[in-house]
Design an enzyme around this catalytic site. Structure first.
Site, PDB file in Angstrom:
ATOM      1  N   THR A  11       0.720  -1.119  -0.118  1.00 29.75           N
ATOM      2  CA  THR A  11      -0.760  -0.595   0.050  1.00 29.75           C
ATOM      3  C   THR A  11       0.546   1.287  -0.049  1.00 29.75           C
ATOM      4  O   THR A  11       1.967   1.286   0.359  1.00 29.75           O
ATOM      5  CB  THR A  11      -0.474   0.383   0.945  1.00 29.75           C
ATOM      6  OG1 THR A  11      -1.853   1.232   1.303  1.00 29.75           O
ATOM      7  CG2 THR A  11      -0.432   0.346   2.676  1.00 29.75           C
ATOM      8  N   ASN A  13      -1.004   3.243   1.159  1.00 31.06           N
ATOM      9  CA  ASN A  13      -1.666   4.678   2.399  1.00 31.06           C
ATOM     10  C   ASN A  13      -0.945   4.762   3.427  1.00 31.06           C
ATOM     11  O   ASN A  13      -0.504   3.473   4.234  1.00 31.06           O
ATOM     12  CB  ASN A  13      -3.107   4.518   2.164  1.00 31.06           C
ATOM     13  CG  ASN A  13      -3.572   5.174   3.119  1.00 31.06           C
ATOM     14  OD1 ASN A  13      -3.433   5.456   4.433  1.00 31.06           O
ATOM     15  ND2 ASN A  13      -4.618   4.902   2.160  1.00 31.06           N
ATOM     16  N   ASP A  73      -8.299  -3.188   0.266  1.00 32.90           N
ATOM     17  CA  ASP A  73      -8.440  -2.721  -0.933  1.00 32.90           C
ATOM     18  C   ASP A  73     -10.107  -2.407  -0.371  1.00 32.90           C
ATOM     19  O   ASP A  73     -10.369  -2.940   0.487  1.00 32.90           O
ATOM     20  CB  ASP A  73      -9.076  -2.943  -2.359  1.00 32.90           C
ATOM     21  CG  ASP A  73      -9.349  -1.569  -3.802  1.00 32.90           C
ATOM     22  OD1 ASP A  73      -8.714  -0.375  -3.689  1.00 32.90           O
ATOM     23  OD2 ASP A  73     -10.856  -1.926  -4.105  1.00 32.90           O
ATOM     24  N   SER A  74     -10.570  -1.051   0.157  1.00 36.97           N
ATOM     25  CA  SER A  74     -10.964  -1.228   0.684  1.00 36.97           C
ATOM     26  C   SER A  74     -11.579   0.246   0.276  1.00 36.97           C
ATOM     27  O   SER A  74     -11.899   1.316  -0.759  1.00 36.97           O
ATOM     28  CB  SER A  74     -10.312  -0.220   2.307  1.00 36.97           C
ATOM     29  OG  SER A  74      -9.485   0.357   1.892  1.00 36.97           O
ATOM     30  N   ASP A 162     -11.985   9.442   7.880  1.00 36.59           N
ATOM     31  CA  ASP A 162     -12.818   9.148   9.337  1.00 36.59           C
ATOM     32  C   ASP A 162     -13.206   9.799  10.337  1.00 36.59           C
ATOM     33  O   ASP A 162     -13.966   9.477  11.398  1.00 36.59           O
ATOM     34  CB  ASP A 162     -11.744   8.501  10.290  1.00 36.59           C
ATOM     35  CG  ASP A 162     -11.464   7.208  10.309  1.00 36.59           C
ATOM     36  OD1 ASP A 162     -11.595   6.123   9.660  1.00 36.59           O
ATOM     37  OD2 ASP A 162      -9.511   6.879  10.037  1.00 36.59           O
ATOM     38  N   HIS A 187     -13.458  -2.485  10.136  1.00 35.44           N
ATOM     39  CA  HIS A 187     -13.917  -3.623   9.340  1.00 35.44           C
ATOM     40  C   HIS A 187     -11.979  -3.700   8.896  1.00 35.44           C
ATOM     41  O   HIS A 187     -12.254  -5.269   8.498  1.00 35.44           O
ATOM     42  CB  HIS A 187     -14.058  -2.568   7.242  1.00 35.44           C
ATOM     43  CG  HIS A 187     -13.169  -0.541   7.442  1.00 35.44           C
ATOM     44  ND1 HIS A 187     -13.046  -0.351   8.456  1.00 35.44           N
ATOM     45  CD2 HIS A 187     -12.697  -0.524   6.585  1.00 35.44           C
ATOM     46  CE1 HIS A 187     -12.236   0.562   7.913  1.00 35.44           C
ATOM     47  NE2 HIS A 187     -12.095   1.056   6.489  1.00 35.44           N
TER      48      HIS A 187
HETATM   49  P1  ITT Z   1      -3.739   1.666  -1.565  1.00 32.27           P
HETATM   50  O1  ITT Z   1      -3.906   0.955  -3.316  1.00 32.27           O
HETATM   51  O2  ITT Z   1      -2.210   2.157  -1.865  1.00 32.27           O
HETATM   52  O3  ITT Z   1      -3.432   0.789  -0.607  1.00 32.27           O
HETATM   53  P2  ITT Z   1      -5.687   3.915  -1.691  1.00 32.27           P
HETATM   54  O4  ITT Z   1      -5.721   5.266  -0.516  1.00 32.27           O
HETATM   55  O5  ITT Z   1      -5.475   4.768  -3.178  1.00 32.27           O
HETATM   56  O6  ITT Z   1      -3.535   2.364  -0.862  1.00 32.27           O
HETATM   57  P3  ITT Z   1      -8.342   2.031  -1.925  1.00 32.27           P
HETATM   58  O7  ITT Z   1      -7.927   2.494  -3.073  1.00 32.27           O
HETATM   59  O8  ITT Z   1      -8.266   1.400  -1.096  1.00 32.27           O
HETATM   60  O9  ITT Z   1      -6.626   2.446  -1.369  1.00 32.27           O
HETATM   61  O10 ITT Z   1      -8.603   3.563  -1.412  1.00 32.27           O
HETATM   62  C1  ITT Z   1     -10.158   3.187   0.155  1.00 32.27           C
HETATM   63  C2  ITT Z   1      -9.854   4.797   0.462  1.00 32.27           C
HETATM   64  O11 ITT Z   1     -11.194   4.315   0.709  1.00 32.27           O
HETATM   65  C3  ITT Z   1      -9.587   5.665   0.351  1.00 32.27           C
HETATM   66  O12 ITT Z   1      -9.691   6.944   0.243  1.00 32.27           O
HETATM   67  C4  ITT Z   1      -9.237   5.726   2.011  1.00 32.27           C
HETATM   68  O13 ITT Z   1      -9.172   7.104   2.441  1.00 32.27           O
HETATM   69  C5  ITT Z   1     -11.158   4.975   2.679  1.00 32.27           C
HETATM   70  N1  ITT Z   1     -10.582   4.244   3.766  1.00 32.27           N
HETATM   71  C6  ITT Z   1     -10.705   3.128   3.593  1.00 32.27           C
HETATM   72  N2  ITT Z   1     -10.350   2.408   4.476  1.00 32.27           N
HETATM   73  C7  ITT Z   1     -10.369   4.271   5.504  1.00 32.27           C
HETATM   74  C8  ITT Z   1     -10.667   4.527   7.080  1.00 32.27           C
HETATM   75  O14 ITT Z   1     -10.290   2.158   8.018  1.00 32.27           O
HETATM   76  N3  ITT Z   1     -10.582   4.995   7.183  1.00 32.27           N
HETATM   77  C9  ITT Z   1     -11.407   5.753   6.283  1.00 32.27           C
HETATM   78  N4  ITT Z   1     -10.873   5.597   5.257  1.00 32.27           N
HETATM   79  C10 ITT Z   1     -11.440   4.677   4.430  1.00 32.27           C
END
Ligand code: ITT
Length: 207
Positions: A11, A13, A73-74, A162, A187
């Site tokens: 990731t 992130n 992926d979330s 969040d 989650h």
């Molecule tokens: P990677 O693909 O590099 O892991 P990303 O931020 O692009 O990072 P995603 O494509 O999975 O990740 O997008 C997930 C979105 O959902 C992103 O905008 C996150 O901020 C949000 N998100 C996921 N989990 C979260 C959480 O626990 N709290 C708040 N926002 C969350």
């Protein structure tokens, strides 16, 4: 105890990375991130499901590093938006022409839901985790956390959406809760629990 499995977390992130260290960084797994692999390819998230995208990211990282790779992926699914933004959560601000990044996504969400009464602001966070080994074995698990979108951002903890999401039956947003509370109800926590439960059989099947 068996030797822990070393896993690279695929990731970019920083918020997710921090949470994985807290959720999985003891016991059967040891974790590192992709910082030792600056040339690791940026994976385009072309899948139409969280599962597809998690697998795309984990497969690419396992291929590149030669290590087992874990990807997440979330996203957030809002009932009043018919489940959007879902897999597009990271890019939601494009719908509002308001730039990109967490603050822009949050502003876009609040704009879309402006005026909507509390009972119609229900939503859920969803997380899919994919663990892929260099010999291409795959384990996929998911987790969900029900909640609602607040009317304004509150709190400084966490990341992403969040500050505007409060878990069901709580007044505080995820960004107001202590990290250890988020790590017990989120989650991502639910998905990590399933991953830990399934890991022994997954590893045993490899031998
Ligand atoms: P990677 O693909 O590099 O892991 P990303 O931020 O692009 O990072 P995603 O494509 O999975 O990740 O997008 C997930 C979105 O959902 C992103 O905008 C996150 O901020 C949000 N998100 C996921 N989990 C979260 C959480 O626990 N709290 C708040 N926002 C969350």
């Amino acid at each position: 105890m068996a030797t822990p499995l070393h896993v690279v977390v695929a990731t970019r992130n920083a918020g997710k990375l921090r949470e994985f260290a807290e959720l999985l960084g003891n016991g059967e797994l040891t974790l590192s991130d992709l910082s030792a692999y600056p040339e690791a390819p940026d994976v385009e998230e072309t899948g139409s499901t969280y599962r597809d995208n998690a697998l795309l990211k984990a497969r690419a990282a396992a291929r590149h590093t030669g290590l087992p790779a874990l990807a997440d992926d979330s996203g957030i699914e809002v009932d009043a938006l018919h489940g959007a933004p879902g897999v597009r959560s990271a890019r939601f601000a494009e719908d509002c022409d308001s730039g990109s990044g967490d603050a822009a996504n949050v502003a876009c969400m609040l704009a879309k839901l402006r005026g909507l009464p509390a009972e119609r602001r229900t939503a859920r966070f969803r997380c899919v985790l994919a663990l892929v080994t260099p010999d291409r074995r795959e384990l996929v698990v998911d987790g969900v956390c029900e909640g609602a979108i607040t009317e304004e951002p509150r709190g400084d903890n966490g990341f992403g959406y969040d500050p505007i999401v409060r878990p069901i039956d709580r007044e505080a947003t995820f960004a107001e809760l202590a990290p250890e509370v988020k790590q017990s109800i989120s989650h991502r926590a639910a998905a990590c629990r399933k991953l830990r439960d399934k890991l022994p059989a997954f590893l045993a099947a490899a031998t």
